[in-house]
Design a protein around this motif. Structure first.
Motif, PDB file in Angstrom:
ATOM      1  N   VAL A  86     -33.322 -14.883  42.468  1.00 54.65           N
ATOM      2  CA  VAL A  86     -32.447 -15.479  43.471  1.00 54.65           C
ATOM      3  C   VAL A  86     -32.939 -16.891  43.775  1.00 54.65           C
ATOM      4  CG1 VAL A  86     -31.554 -15.239  45.797  1.00 54.65           C
ATOM      5  CG2 VAL A  86     -31.969 -13.204  44.428  1.00 54.65           C
ATOM      6  N   VAL A  87     -32.277 -17.861  43.209  1.00 52.59           N
ATOM      7  CA  VAL A  87     -32.633 -19.257  43.491  1.00 52.59           C
ATOM      8  C   VAL A  87     -31.557 -19.829  44.397  1.00 52.59           C
ATOM      9  CG1 VAL A  87     -33.168 -21.516  42.529  1.00 52.59           C
ATOM     10  CG2 VAL A  87     -33.745 -19.445  41.249  1.00 52.59           C
ATOM     11  N   LEU A  88     -31.964 -20.251  45.569  1.00 55.14           N
ATOM     12  CA  LEU A  88     -30.974 -20.586  46.595  1.00 55.14           C
ATOM     13  C   LEU A  88     -30.936 -22.063  46.965  1.00 55.14           C
ATOM     14  CD1 LEU A  88     -31.469 -17.452  48.839  1.00 55.14           C
ATOM     15  CD2 LEU A  88     -29.501 -17.967  47.397  1.00 55.14           C
ATOM     16  N   HIS A  89     -31.575 -22.915  46.145  1.00 61.96           N
ATOM     17  CA  HIS A  89     -31.483 -24.344  46.435  1.00 61.96           C
ATOM     18  C   HIS A  89     -30.055 -24.816  46.159  1.00 61.96           C
ATOM     19  CE1 HIS A  89     -35.706 -24.124  46.972  1.00 61.96           C
ATOM     20  NE2 HIS A  89     -35.898 -23.711  45.745  1.00 61.96           N
ATOM     21  N   MET A  90     -29.610 -25.759  46.962  1.00 61.09           N
ATOM     22  CA  MET A  90     -28.189 -26.088  46.898  1.00 61.09           C
ATOM     23  C   MET A  90     -27.907 -27.582  46.910  1.00 61.09           C
ATOM     24  SD  MET A  90     -26.794 -23.421  49.728  1.00 61.09           S
ATOM     25  CE  MET A  90     -27.666 -21.865  49.909  1.00 61.09           C
ATOM     26  N   ILE A  91     -26.741 -27.903  46.394  1.00 60.84           N
ATOM     27  CA  ILE A  91     -26.212 -29.263  46.493  1.00 60.84           C
ATOM     28  C   ILE A  91     -24.963 -29.206  47.359  1.00 60.84           C
ATOM     29  CG2 ILE A  91     -25.273 -31.217  45.209  1.00 60.84           C
ATOM     30  CD1 ILE A  91     -27.868 -30.701  43.949  1.00 60.84           C
ATOM     31  N   PHE A  92     -24.916 -30.031  48.380  1.00 60.38           N
ATOM     32  CA  PHE A  92     -23.714 -30.127  49.208  1.00 60.38           C
ATOM     33  C   PHE A  92     -23.107 -31.502  48.985  1.00 60.38           C
ATOM     34  CE2 PHE A  92     -24.649 -27.112  53.049  1.00 60.38           C
ATOM     35  CZ  PHE A  92     -24.773 -26.039  52.178  1.00 60.38           C
ATOM     36  N   SER A  93     -21.941 -31.580  48.377  1.00 62.38           N
ATOM     37  CA  SER A  93     -21.343 -32.906  48.275  1.00 62.38           C
ATOM     38  C   SER A  93     -20.045 -33.000  49.058  1.00 62.38           C
ATOM     39  CB  SER A  93     -21.151 -33.352  46.830  1.00 62.38           C
ATOM     40  OG  SER A  93     -21.135 -32.268  45.967  1.00 62.38           O
ATOM     41  N   VAL A 179     -40.099 -30.978  43.551  1.00 58.08           N
ATOM     42  CA  VAL A 179     -39.915 -30.030  42.448  1.00 58.08           C
ATOM     43  C   VAL A 179     -41.156 -29.169  42.269  1.00 58.08           C
ATOM     44  CG1 VAL A 179     -39.681 -29.860  39.939  1.00 58.08           C
ATOM     45  CG2 VAL A 179     -38.185 -31.379  41.234  1.00 58.08           C
ATOM     46  N   LYS A 180     -42.319 -29.792  42.425  1.00 62.81           N
ATOM     47  CA  LYS A 180     -43.556 -29.036  42.267  1.00 62.81           C
ATOM     48  C   LYS A 180     -43.654 -27.942  43.341  1.00 62.81           C
ATOM     49  CE  LYS A 180     -48.462 -29.555  41.296  1.00 62.81           C
ATOM     50  NZ  LYS A 180     -48.655 -28.269  41.928  1.00 62.81           N
ATOM     51  N   THR A 181     -43.344 -28.308  44.565  1.00 67.36           N
ATOM     52  CA  THR A 181     -43.382 -27.322  45.650  1.00 67.36           C
ATOM     53  C   THR A 181     -42.389 -26.187  45.396  1.00 67.36           C
ATOM     54  OG1 THR A 181     -43.922 -29.084  47.166  1.00 67.36           O
ATOM     55  CG2 THR A 181     -43.235 -27.011  48.158  1.00 67.36           C
ATOM     56  N   MET A 182     -41.217 -26.575  44.883  1.00 66.31           N
ATOM     57  CA  MET A 182     -40.217 -25.547  44.610  1.00 66.31           C
ATOM     58  C   MET A 182     -40.737 -24.531  43.619  1.00 66.31           C
ATOM     59  SD  MET A 182     -36.931 -28.043  44.384  1.00 66.31           S
ATOM     60  CE  MET A 182     -35.795 -26.914  43.627  1.00 66.31           C
ATOM     61  N   GLU A 183     -41.568 -25.011  42.692  1.00 62.39           N
ATOM     62  CA  GLU A 183     -42.093 -24.078  41.699  1.00 62.39           C
ATOM     63  C   GLU A 183     -43.254 -23.254  42.228  1.00 62.39           C
ATOM     64  OE1 GLU A 183     -42.584 -26.621  38.351  1.00 62.39           O
ATOM     65  OE2 GLU A 183     -40.422 -26.512  38.002  1.00 62.39           O
ATOM     66  N   ASP A 184     -44.149 -23.925  42.988  1.00 63.06           N
ATOM     67  CA  ASP A 184     -45.311 -23.204  43.514  1.00 63.06           C
ATOM     68  C   ASP A 184     -44.895 -22.188  44.563  1.00 63.06           C
ATOM     69  OD1 ASP A 184     -46.612 -24.903  41.972  1.00 63.06           O
ATOM     70  OD2 ASP A 184     -47.472 -26.145  43.563  1.00 63.06           O
ATOM     71  N   GLN A 185     -43.899 -22.593  45.324  1.00 65.96           N
ATOM     72  CA  GLN A 185     -43.598 -21.798  46.505  1.00 65.96           C
ATOM     73  C   GLN A 185     -42.166 -21.338  46.403  1.00 65.96           C
ATOM     74  OE1 GLN A 185     -44.067 -24.063  50.061  1.00 65.96           O
ATOM     75  NE2 GLN A 185     -42.954 -22.504  51.167  1.00 65.96           N
ATOM     76  N   SER A 211     -30.458 -30.343  38.135  1.00 66.60           N
ATOM     77  CA  SER A 211     -29.235 -29.556  38.196  1.00 66.60           C
ATOM     78  C   SER A 211     -29.510 -28.060  38.080  1.00 66.60           C
ATOM     79  CB  SER A 211     -28.305 -30.008  37.080  1.00 66.60           C
ATOM     80  OG  SER A 211     -26.995 -29.992  37.560  1.00 66.60           O
ATOM     81  N   SER A 212     -30.421 -27.708  37.178  1.00 65.26           N
ATOM     82  CA  SER A 212     -30.692 -26.286  36.983  1.00 65.26           C
ATOM     83  C   SER A 212     -31.529 -25.716  38.131  1.00 65.26           C
ATOM     84  CB  SER A 212     -31.421 -26.073  35.665  1.00 65.26           C
ATOM     85  OG  SER A 212     -32.654 -26.761  35.715  1.00 65.26           O
ATOM     86  N   ARG A 213     -32.260 -26.613  38.808  1.00 66.01           N
ATOM     87  CA  ARG A 213     -33.063 -26.123  39.931  1.00 66.01           C
ATOM     88  C   ARG A 213     -32.232 -25.952  41.196  1.00 66.01           C
ATOM     89  NH1 ARG A 213     -37.108 -29.229  37.143  1.00 66.01           N
ATOM     90  NH2 ARG A 213     -38.872 -27.850  36.745  1.00 66.01           N
ATOM     91  N   PHE A 214     -31.063 -26.541  41.184  1.00 68.62           N
ATOM     92  CA  PHE A 214     -30.160 -26.401  42.341  1.00 68.62           C
ATOM     93  C   PHE A 214     -28.860 -25.733  41.870  1.00 68.62           C
ATOM     94  CE2 PHE A 214     -33.119 -29.637  43.538  1.00 68.62           C
ATOM     95  CZ  PHE A 214     -33.297 -29.475  44.897  1.00 68.62           C
ATOM     96  N   PRO A 215     -28.948 -24.444  41.622  1.00 67.56           N
ATOM     97  CA  PRO A 215     -27.820 -23.776  40.966  1.00 67.56           C
ATOM     98  C   PRO A 215     -26.577 -23.620  41.850  1.00 67.56           C
ATOM     99  CG  PRO A 215     -29.511 -22.183  41.557  1.00 67.56           C
ATOM    100  CD  PRO A 215     -30.065 -23.527  41.891  1.00 67.56           C
ATOM    101  N   ILE A 216     -26.756 -23.744  43.155  1.00 67.30           N
ATOM    102  CA  ILE A 216     -25.588 -23.551  44.011  1.00 67.30           C
ATOM    103  C   ILE A 216     -25.032 -24.915  44.405  1.00 67.30           C
ATOM    104  CG2 ILE A 216     -24.766 -22.592  46.194  1.00 67.30           C
ATOM    105  CD1 ILE A 216     -27.133 -20.594  45.979  1.00 67.30           C
ATOM    106  N   GLN A 217     -23.852 -25.221  43.906  1.00 71.22           N
ATOM    107  CA  GLN A 217     -23.303 -26.545  44.171  1.00 71.22           C
ATOM    108  C   GLN A 217     -21.995 -26.396  44.917  1.00 71.22           C
ATOM    109  OE1 GLN A 217     -23.660 -28.909  40.583  1.00 71.22           O
ATOM    110  NE2 GLN A 217     -25.843 -28.382  40.456  1.00 71.22           N
TER     111      GLN A 217
END
Ligand code: GTP
Ligand code: MG
Lengths: 312, 202
Positions: A86-93, A179-185, A211-217
């Motif tokens: 479950v990767v929940l990082h998002m892009i809001f445009s 990005v590093k924090t997103m991976e560590d944590q 783009s792949s790290r923020f799958p919810i757009q």
């Protein structure tokens, strides 16, 4: 009457505790608020709050999908079935004033209740909060914000400005740290990159790794004139004001004109709020020297109170 | 986590009850989460006896912040955790001190979500004085509100004092149809029944 309002009336000494209790009890027995705040109820309440937002239908739909997905993945984990990460990082445009921050705040609360985030709070930042002036300091500054947001959401407004200066700019350092924090944590922090649609698209195209790290757009559409008018009415209602017929007509016309004139840089809900606030001040000026004002007089916004150009 | 709210007028014995009930359930210390509108939310862990010294007083409106502790009850083969919330005393009328009004509004803010409400009345004071002065409109409102909750009970407190006898009779007459448990927060009397009530309604 909304709950927070009741509490502040007590705090201000306008009503007694007994009166407050009776108000809360009545709205509960009329089913306007729920009293049992089980996890399910809290989630339902947040969803209601989301659904009450005017317009944004596609956004609501998407958030419901995310909710369902997370909920089912959690259930699958409990039953020891294979589960999707479950990767929940998002892009809001979308343009300013279309509800991005409001929605982000609700998502934080929702994930908190679902047990995805421990706190669910929102930390809003922009480039200046992440990027330092001197070499080596940006990573530290960014980490500090990430730390503050842990357990909740880091909401980066105009995120593409981090890529503004190209390779040598410290903005890149901020992105790398993030990005590093997103991976560590992996868990307990959601990052939302927000901003106008076009520069956001370019930003993601030039940084394909992101783009792949923020799958919810999520694309936030502009409000229609009618939706904006509804928002205006709601804002007034919350403040115990109402528009008379002439004022309704005039406000609607102004909104349509602003929308039609694309050059005016129409800031959506924010502009509407300014018009409303101005109208409230103008109504006050209109009434201040009148005698024997009735309740209706005090509530009513008339045509002459509504003014298009938004000044101080 | 389910929430148990301790409500009542100032000086009814809410704080003493909360702490002694925690001791009764085998807790060794109490971790108090203060909700302070200036400092936000912060936690302090206090050894229970120290907490009693610090937080219990016959000064009216002594508790000004919402204080809560996590407690445990045996539950089947395991344990069940729940939160007990001690609140600022409620009163009729409008207090002139804004701090006290803020404290009361904070109490109200937690009333809504509570799963169980323990409504504490000072039976000794009620026994000694006219009920018009001792049972407030706010108590009746709390009782009415309590009916919307799965677990609402009146705790008639201070039964170690002789005047409490008459107080309990008055309370029974004023709150017919409500369950009333007799306790002494000071001497942990009647706590078994409270524990059973809590267990039944969690
Ligand atoms: N004799 C006797 N005294 C008690 C009992 N319960 C509380 N008291 C006393 O009553 C006073 C008030 O107790 P608190 O627990 O501080 O009261 P409170 O309801 O928390 O009061 P506020 O925080 O001001 O709203 C203290 O002096 C206690 O020692 C009891 O069961 N018996
Ligand atoms: Mg107290």
């Amino acid at each position: 009457m909304n709950q927070e309002r009741v509490f502040s009336l007590v705090e201000n000494g306008d009503i007694t505790v007994s009166e407050a209790l009776s108000i809360i009890r009545k709205s509960a027995s009329e089913g306007k608020i729920s009293l049992e705040m089980s996890k399910e109820n809290k989630i339902a309440e947040i969803q209601q709050e989301l659904n009450r937002l005017i317009g944004l239908e596609s956004v609501k739909q998407l958030i419901h999908e995310i909710y369902a997905f997370v909920e089912i993945q959690q259930k699958r984990v409990q039953m020891q079935l294979a589960s999707e990460p479950v990767v929940l990082h998002m892009i809001f445009s979308g343009n300013p004033g279309v509800g991005k921050t409001t929605v982000a705040r609700l998502i934080g609360k929702l994930f908190m209740e679902m047990g995805v985030l421990s706190k669910g709070h929102l930390v809003e930042v922009e480039r200046a909060d992440l990027v330092a002036e001197y070499i080596g300091q940006t990573a530290q500054k960014t980490r500090e914000q990430l730390r503050k947001a842990t357990g909740g959401i880091l909401f980066i407004d105009e995120a593409y400005s981090l890529a503004r200066g190209g390779e040598k700019d410290f903005g890149k350092e901020a992105i790398d740290t993030m990005v590093k924090t997103m991976e560590d944590q992996r868990n307990n922090l959601i990052i939302i990159l927000a901003g106008y649609s076009e520069p956001m698209k370019e930003f993601l195209e030039t940084n394909p790794g992101l783009s792949s790290r923020f799958p919810i757009q999520i694309e936030f559409p502009d409000y229609s004139s009618f939706e904006l008018f509804k928002i205006a009415e709601l804002m007034l209602q919350e403040r115990d004001y109402q528009l008379n017929k002439g004022a309704r007509r005039k406000l609607y016309r102004i909104i349509e004109e602003l929308k039609a004139a694309e050059t005016t840089n129409f800031g959506n809900a924010r502009t509407v709020r300014n018009i409303i606030e101005k109208a409230i001040r103008r109504q006050a000026v209109r009434l201040v020297n009148m005698k024997n004002l009735s309740r209706t007089d005090l509530m009513e916004i008339t045509e002459e109170d509504i003014q298009g150009e938004v000044g101080p | 986590m389910k929430q148990i709210l301790v409500l009542g007028q100032t000086n009814a014995g809410k704080t003493l009850f909360t702490i002694n009930f925690a001791i009764y359930l085998g807790a060794s210390d109490i971790s108090l989460t203060f909700q302070d509108s200036h400092r936000g939310s912060y936690t302090r862990t206090l050894e229970l006896e120290a907490a009693k010294q610090l937080l219990v007083s016959d000064t009216p409106h002594y508790t000004r912040v919402v204080q809560s502790a996590v407690l445990e009850l045996p539950w089947g083969k395991g344990i069940k955790k729940f939160e007990i919330v001690d609140t600022a005393g409620l009163m009729d009328g409008i207090h002139q001190d804004p701090q006290i009004r803020r404290a009361m509004s904070q109490t109200l803010a937690v009333v809504r979500q509570a799963d169980i409400i323990l409504h504490i009345l000072d039976a000794a004071k009620i026994g000694k004085n006219n009920i018009l002065k001792t049972i407030g409109e706010v108590d009746f409102q709390v009782a009415q509100f309590g009916q919307l909750k799965p677990g609402y009970v009146i705790l008639a407190n201070k039964i170690d004092l002789p005047e409490a006898m008459e107080g309990i009779e008055k309370i029974k007459a004023e709150f017919p149809g409500h369950q009333i448990l007799e306790i002494s927060a000071l001497h942990t009397l009647g706590f078994k029944k409270v524990k059973e009530f809590v267990k039944r309604h969690l």
